[in-house]
Scaffold this active site. Structure first.
Site, PDB file in Angstrom:
ATOM      1  N   TYR A 176       0.812  -1.209   0.000  1.00 19.64           N
ATOM      2  CA  TYR A 176       0.000   0.000   0.000  1.00 19.64           C
ATOM      3  C   TYR A 176       0.850   1.266   0.000  1.00 19.64           C
ATOM      4  CZ  TYR A 176      -3.559  -3.312   1.703  1.00 19.64           C
ATOM      5  OH  TYR A 176      -4.402  -4.369   1.857  1.00 19.64           O
ATOM      6  N   GLU A 223     -20.387   0.354  21.149  1.00 19.31           N
ATOM      7  CA  GLU A 223     -21.347   0.366  20.037  1.00 19.31           C
ATOM      8  C   GLU A 223     -22.142   1.662  19.933  1.00 19.31           C
ATOM      9  OE1 GLU A 223     -22.148  -4.421  19.580  1.00 19.31           O
ATOM     10  OE2 GLU A 223     -23.186  -3.326  21.178  1.00 19.31           O
TER      11      GLU A 223
END
Length: 388
Positions: free
Chosen positions: A292, A366
């Protein structure tokens, strides 16, 4: 004016359900059949047009126009054992969503649900890229080949960050992440009896000099203000304790920030390895592999993001000062179109959510899911409504 955070909180239970289902059923690389099928389920449920590809990647679209902005979510997990004691812990031994891509996928589905609800208000089209293989060899390249960036004018992505508290979003101006170049060095000497090293050419001794030499590139040839790392992660040589080793193999990774620095370090790395081995009468073969590249956030997208996200009371926006030495295949998208990549805080000390990514106890708060869906939706709406 649409309150995107309100809309995202209204579907928070759905986002949590999706994230937990994915966390229990992690898949890696391009083998994401369960994951892709779960994404398809929600796209069908909300009548969102999409196409699924052989690599388990999915491209969905909402809206109509040649003016297209893209949102990207990576979906793959890691080969890491999940040691958490949670109802949603991985049921697949040795596999785990230890980097938060389950959250990214849930957030992207949430953004899709909201965007579909307000499709008539879109001043253009949103393309949703659900991508495999970010953790391996760059599934972004697959999706680009499938046309994910065709006619796209800008692309956005986020990544959960366990070093930032939930409610915090971090964004970096300019260079964001490092480039990666794995390497393998093979050093060849001459075997001999350990009692008579002068009869041989000690490849282990040469390897020690090589390792010392390449670290000198970082400490003495790279400016202290620049960012580069060379890590030797694996070395193997010799067959007996009383013998001079004939050959040694060394493997590791080079991380650099910025294309010019990358080329300099790679060039010097080869020189140091080959010349050091020659000085001590050995021969070295050097293989440096492309991986990358580093990438930067687009200045215009960055300035826009600072303005519209900074005005939201529920978000604490911070500017990240230094690029990270981690890598991200979002770089392949930004080589072709302007892009913006930001960090979504998911840390919560009170809930015990403090463990690092790529570790066996990694988890997220969450409560970040709705915030992520809202922010991604805002990115799309803001771009389509403020750019010609």
């Amino acid at each position: 004016m649409i309150n995107f955070l309100y809309e995202a909180n209204a579907i928070k239970d759905i986002l949590v359900e999706i994230r937990r289902e994915l966390h229990k059923n992690p898949e890696i690389d391009r083998n994401l059949k369960y994951t892709a099928s779960l994404v398809e389920k929600y796209l069908k449920q909300y009548s969102i047009d999409y196409k699924r590809y052989d690599n388990c990647g999915i491209i969905a679209e909402i809206g109509k126009s040649d003016k297209i902005v893209a949102l990207r979510a990576d979906m793959d997990a890691l080969e890491i054992e999940d040691l958490k004691d949670k109802p949603y812990s991985s049921i697949k031994k040795g596999l785990m969503h230890a980097c938060g891509h389950d959250a990214h996928t849930a957030i992207q589905i949430g953004a899709a649900i909201i965007l579909k609800k307000y499709e008539s208000k879109l001043n253009g089209k949103v393309r949703l890229i659900f991508q495999p293989a970010e953790e391996t060899d760059g599934g972004a390249k697959d999706m680009i080949n499938f046309g994910a960036l065709d006619n796209v004018r800008a692309i956005y992505a986020l990544h959960v960050d366990e070093t930032l508290d939930t409610g915090v979003i971090g964004v970096k101006k300019g260079l964001v992440a490092a480039a990666s170049n794995p390497f393998k060095i093979s050093i060849f000497g001459k075997g001999a009896h350990g009692a008579y090293p002068h009869d041989g050419i000690d490849s282990i001794y040469i390897a020690a000099k090589v390792i010392d030499g390449i670290q000198g590139i970082i400490s003495r040839e790279v400016a202290a203000a620049d960012s580069a790392v060379i890590t030797v992660g694996k070395i193997h040589g010799g067959t007996a304790a009383n013998a001079v080793a004939r050959n040694v193999d060394i493997e590791g990774i080079i991380r650099t920030v910025g294309d010019d620095l990358r080329q300099f370090v790679l060039s010097r790395f080869k020189e140091v390895v080959i010349d050091t081995s020659r000085i001590y009468r050995g021969i070295a073969e050097v293989d440096i592999f492309e991986s990358y590249p580093s990438f930067s956030n687009d200045d215009i997208l960055f300035n826009d993001f600072i303005k519209f996200v900074g005005d939201i009371n529920e978000i604490k926006l911070i500017e990240i000062q230094k690029p990270g030495m981690g890598v991200e295949d979002f770089a392949y998208y930004t080589k072709l179109v302007p892009g913006l990549y930001y960090k979504l805080g998911c840390r919560n000390v009170e809930k015990g959510i403090v463990h690092p990514a790529h570790g066996s106890y990694f988890d997220i708060d969450e409560d970040c899911l709705a915030l992520g869906s809202a922010t991604q939706t805002m990115c799309a709406f803001n771009y389509l409504n403020s750019h010609k």
